[in-house]
Design a protein around this motif. Structure first.
Motif, short mmCIF file in Angstrom:
data_model
loop_
_atom_site.label_atom_id
_atom_site.label_comp_id
_atom_site.label_asym_id
_atom_site.label_seq_id
_atom_site.Cartn_x
_atom_site.Cartn_y
_atom_site.Cartn_z
N GLU A 215 0.83 -1.21 0.00
CA GLU A 215 0.00 0.00 0.00
C GLU A 215 0.86 1.25 0.00
OE1 GLU A 215 -2.92 1.82 -0.78
OE2 GLU A 215 -3.93 0.26 0.41
N GLU A 216 1.88 1.26 0.85
CA GLU A 216 2.74 2.44 0.95
C GLU A 216 3.41 2.76 -0.38
OE1 GLU A 216 4.55 5.58 3.30
OE2 GLU A 216 2.76 4.33 3.50
N ILE A 217 3.91 1.74 -1.06
CA ILE A 217 4.54 1.97 -2.36
C ILE A 217 3.50 2.32 -3.42
CG2 ILE A 217 5.89 0.87 -4.19
CD1 ILE A 217 7.21 -0.87 -2.02
N TRP A 218 2.38 1.61 -3.40
CA TRP A 218 1.36 1.82 -4.43
C TRP A 218 0.86 3.26 -4.45
CZ3 TRP A 218 -3.75 3.26 -4.86
CH2 TRP A 218 -4.39 2.94 -6.06
N GLN A 219 0.76 3.86 -3.29
CA GLN A 219 0.29 5.24 -3.24
C GLN A 219 1.23 6.19 -3.99
OE1 GLN A 219 -2.54 6.36 -2.17
NE2 GLN A 219 -3.34 4.50 -1.22
#
Length: 922
Positions: A733-737
């Motif tokens: 999630e952190e990277i995808w954002q």
């Protein structure tokens, strides 16, 4: 993105965002996918078994949510009657208060206070692990909705004649003063004694024996003996069958009976029968119509059914006095050491008594037969399938179910008594009075007992969906979410919970509770030992996520231990294993560790080394993402890329293969293989190879190829994050954002994006073969460079020899990539010329040669080649051994045998090349 991967900086924040946004609520137009959380005890904290199973459940839920299913993870907690009463009782003791001193209503009020402030710990910890259950639908088994279901189920079963009150033998905890289930009894071998006692025959016939010798491990229960049994074919005692014996110390006459249960070879072949204090004896007593004489009080002291001189004595004090009296009368024939199974309550540690008492029971004959039928016919399936054998064994030996407990905390039994002791069952007192015409002036008292926790848990699949209230059922999706898709649970409660849910759900709703039951193994330590406080090897999953100092870990492991010597031993072992404590691995690394261990085995050996390795994996993904973002800074792309290079086409083909394999592994509940698949693709193919293969294009003069490569890097990274998300939700999630805006994606979260499907990405077998050739060539040349100790940045000439037309075409096609990735300054085909002394890498029959002149010590290279030749000869020997085995060739799949033959051919080619290279060095 931060330069360093630090899960502590974003995991808690990301979870709060998911929950507040309603990301875990059921949604999607696809078929329903429902998972039931086995409700953890409200007294509990998250242990390794919980964390393991919750990881599997969450991976399933996140996967199916991404597949567009209408996904519900039904969460909640169990009131855990006995455990909760003990916890609150200990808290009261610190205030010099007692349960009995407070009274029932005040005590229950204290329990609710405790539950409100401390009882939801495990749900908070589940959030820390990343569990994506819909907490807005969380159910506590004492909430009004499930409580209504409990009362309704009890009343209906009673009306159908399936619930009755009767006097039966139960497991009795004399400290808690309540019946307990078999699951709450732990039997272990302990050292004890076997006492042989003389029972005299009343009026013996001339020439017949005048006594029998009876061996027992529990002489105190002889006060309740009602017979002595011998085997019907035991000729030693044939003349005594039907005779009566004088029961020592009690002056009662008891008969000699025959029963097949008796083992002639054990002891003297004579067994005392005490139906009120032994389950086997109880069964014998039922067969022979024998009286049951209970000689214990609820606290395991001797009651008034025994001779006066033993009344009021604790059971073990009574044992000492009875043995002394027997010896004084000359009736204690022998005392010898004996190892026996001793049942103890798992809560109190006290020896459990088989105890005859009035309890409420559920008749299990017809319900059990139906429960077995539903599994045998495949309405409910076990994964792995072999667990059906355990289920079948238990269901084939089912007994009536004792559902009452002598506690205050729990669902009170909906039964009322009048002054004459008549019992009336109803949903409430008003219904009882109305149904039976009992006037208001006639006093009624409600049964003081509560239902055991497993009764309410047996209704969990449908009580959580509003049954029996039609309005609540409609609101909570009863028709849509029952049956649930899969239950994830341990093998130890297949009978106590799984079987009872199957029986009760079928009986009340006409449906099965779930379609599949995935049985997990037991989490043990790295040496295969069960984790326990006494062994000092317990790991707290929250400590693995957030880290813990050595001092805090020692304090936690030795807390409450009674023996200072044991505490010191555990402290020493803990400080040796964790001198610096346990570092923070983060939730993702722990989850990936659990998933990697989720094979279909019975035991799971947990090793912290794996968690360290998977934290490195998350760090690798983080760094690869930073590379991609750095090289796409200021760029935006939409839709799928149109690949301009073979490297792009290759990675998309490999992504298709990984997505296809991942879907298959989830369907088979092989999360170990799922982990291996996504790990290999992410680390080896995307991070190691595609990022490297992308660099020539990114740094080249072809602007279109560079732009296409940027797009593909972002596209594949985004798809890889989706591929990984069910297992490692936080870091993805952190990277995808960061990635999503550059691909014009407007979803709020990666969890709301579709899971990658093989059909989403084109396959190209020719390109895959080409890139695999390039990888082999680069790997071979890098190994030569490493073996020779040549700096990675030093350009080297490359000579090529052998191979076929395909090798020549690929060499020309990938000349720039070879130069960039292998740091070659020139590439020359020998065209039949004699090769100079060179180091060689082999790709099939193609020889990649690095001239050694001025590069290395030739003597050292000869030694290196000799070692490599020995290694390859060893591999050839292994292949020959397999192929020379009739068992392997005859029984292994044809594809496996053919693969082994191909390996042999490849190793042989390498060996010829190495020997040739050594020969050229003289």
């Amino acid at each position: 993105m931060d330069k360093s991967y630090d899960p502590q900086t974003f995991e808690t924040r990301r979870y709060a965002e998911w929950e507040s946004s309603g990301a875990f609520a059921p949604r999607g137009e696809g078929p329903a996918f429902t998972v039931l959380l086995p409700p953890p005890n409200v007294t509990g904290t998250l242990h390794m078994g919980h964390a393991f199973q919750h990881t599997i459940m969450d991976a399933l839920v996140r996967y199916h949510r991404m597949r567009g299913h209408d996904t519900l993870w039904q969460v909640g907690s169990d009131h855990a009657g006995i455990a909760t009463e003990m916890v609150v009782g200990r808290n009261l003791a610190r205030e010099n208060l007692t349960r009995d001193g407070l009274g029932r209503d005040a005590f229950i009020g204290k329990v609710w206070e405790w539950k409100q402030h401390s009882g939801d710990t495990i749900e908070r910890q589940m959030r820390r692990l990343g569990a994506s259950g819909d907490w807005s639908r969380s159910v506590f088994t004492m909430d009004p909705m499930p409580s209504q279901a409990v009362v309704e189920a009890f009343v209906r079963l009673h009306e159908e004649g399936l619930i009755y009150r009767g006097q039966r033998l139960v497991n009795w905890d004399p400290v808690l003063k309540t019946a307990i289930s078999d699951l709450e009894v732990v039997s272990e071998e302990e050292k004890g004694f076997l006492w042989s006692i003389r029972y005299d025959v009343i009026d013996p016939a001339p020439g017949a024996p005048d006594h029998l010798i009876v061996a027992t491990t529990r002489p105190e229960t002889m006060l309740g003996d009602v017979a002595v049994a011998v085997h019907p074919e035991d000729e030693r005692y044939a003349a005594l069958v039907g005779k009566h014996l004088r029961l020592p110390l009690s002056d009662r006459a008891i008969p000699v009976i025959v029963d097949d249960y008796v083992e002639r070879e054990f002891g003297t072949g004579c067994v005392k029968i005490t139906p009120a204090h032994d389950f086997n004896d109880y069964a014998i007593g039922q067969r022979h119509g024998l009286e049951s004489i209970n000689v214990f009080t609820p606290t395991a002291t001797i009651n008034d059914n025994a001779p006066a001189r033993y009344r009021g004595l604790d059971r073990y004090d009574a044992r000492k006095r009875i043995l002394a009296d027997l010896e004084a009368e000359g009736r204690l024939v022998e005392t010898r050491p004996h190892v026996l199974q001793v049942p103890r309550g798992d809560r109190t540690g006290q020896v459990i008594e088989p105890y005859l008492t009035d309890q409420w029971f559920v008749r299990m004959d017809t319900l059990g037969a139906r429960g077995l039928e539903l599994v045998e016919t495949g309405k409910v399936r076990f994964v792995p399938e072999n667990w059906i054998n355990t289920y079948r064994h238990w269901m084939g030996n089912i007994q009536d179910w004792c559902i009452s407990r002598q506690l205050w905390w729990g669902h009170r039994i909906p039964a009322w008594y009048d002054e004459a002791g008549r019992v009336y069952v109803g949903r409430d007192e008003a219904e009882v009075r109305a149904r039976h015409g009992i006037a208001e002036g006639i006093a009624l008292r409600q049964d003081a007992d509560v239902l055991e926790t497993w009764f309410s848990s047996a209704l969990w699949p449908f009580s959580t969906l509003g049954w029996p209230d039609p309005a609540a059922m409609a609101e909570r999706g009863f028709e849509r979410y029952l049956p649930s898709s899969v239950l994830v649970t341990g093998f130890d409660i297949i009978f106590f919970w799984v079987a009872r849910m199957i029986m009760m759900t079928d009986h009340f709703t006409g449906q099965v509770p779930f379609e599949k039951v995935y049985i997990t193994g037991l989490v043990r330590d790295r040496d295969g030992q069960k984790m326990s406080k006494s062994k000092g090897n317990v790991l707290d999953p929250i400590d693995l996520i957030d880290g813990i100092s050595a001092d805090a870990l020692v304090a936690k492991r030795t807390d409450g231990l009674m023996q200072p010597q044991m505490a010191a031993k555990i402290e020493k072992a803990t400080r040796k294993e964790f001198p610096d404590g346990i570092p923070a691995f983060g939730a993702d690394a722990l989850r990936l560790t659990f998933a990697s261990l989720a094979s279909h085995g019975r035991d799971i050996k947990f090793d912290l080394g794996r968690a360290e390795g998977f934290k490195n994996f998350c760090n690798k993904l983080w760094n690869a993402a930073r590379f991609v973002l750095m090289h796409s800074e200021g760029r935006a792309f939409a839709g799928a890329p149109t690949p301009a290079t073979d490297a792009e086409r290759w990675i998309l083909a490999r992504l298709a293969k990984a997505a296809d394999a991942a879907a298959g592994h989830v369907a088979d509940y092989r999360f170990d293989l799922l982990t291996q698949t996504v790990y290999d693709f992410t680390w080896n193919e995307f991070c190691d190879w595609f990022v490297e293969l992308a660099k020539p294009a990114l740094q080249g003069v072809d602007a279109a190829a560079a732009d296409s490569t940027r797009h593909t890097l972002l596209h594949v990274l985004e798809a890889t994050l989706r591929l990984l998300h069910p297992l490692i939700p936080f870091v993805t999630e952190e990277i995808w954002q960061q990635v999503a805006p550059r691909l014009a994606l407007d979803a709020r979260s990666v969890s709301l994006r579709p899971y990658p499907q093989a059909a989403d990405f084109a396959r190209d077998a020719a390109v895959e073969a080409d890139i695999e050739w390039l990888k082999a060539a680069v790997t071979g040349l890098r190994k030569v460079r490493s073996d020779l100790g040549v700096a990675p940045t030093r350009p080297l000439p490359l000579l090529l020899s052998g191979g076929d037309a395909g090798d020549r075409a690929r060499t020309a096609k990938f000349a720039a990539q070879l130069a960039f990735l292998a740091r070659t300054e020139s590439q020359t085909w020998l065209e039949g010329a004699e090769a100079p002394a060179s180091a060689a890498a082999l790709v099939g029959e193609l020889r990649l040669l690095i001239p050694l002149a001025g590069l290395i010590d030739l003597d050292a290279e000869r030694v290196r080649l000799g070692k490599e030749i020995k290694r390859v000869e060893g591999e050839i020997a292994k292949c020959n051994a397999k192929l020379g085995s009739e068992t392997f060739v005859g029984k292994a799949p044809a594809a496996v045998v053919e693969q082994e033959r191909a390996r042999l051919a490849d190793w042989s080619t390498q060996l010829d090349g190495l020997r040739g290279q050594l020969q050229r060095l003289g």
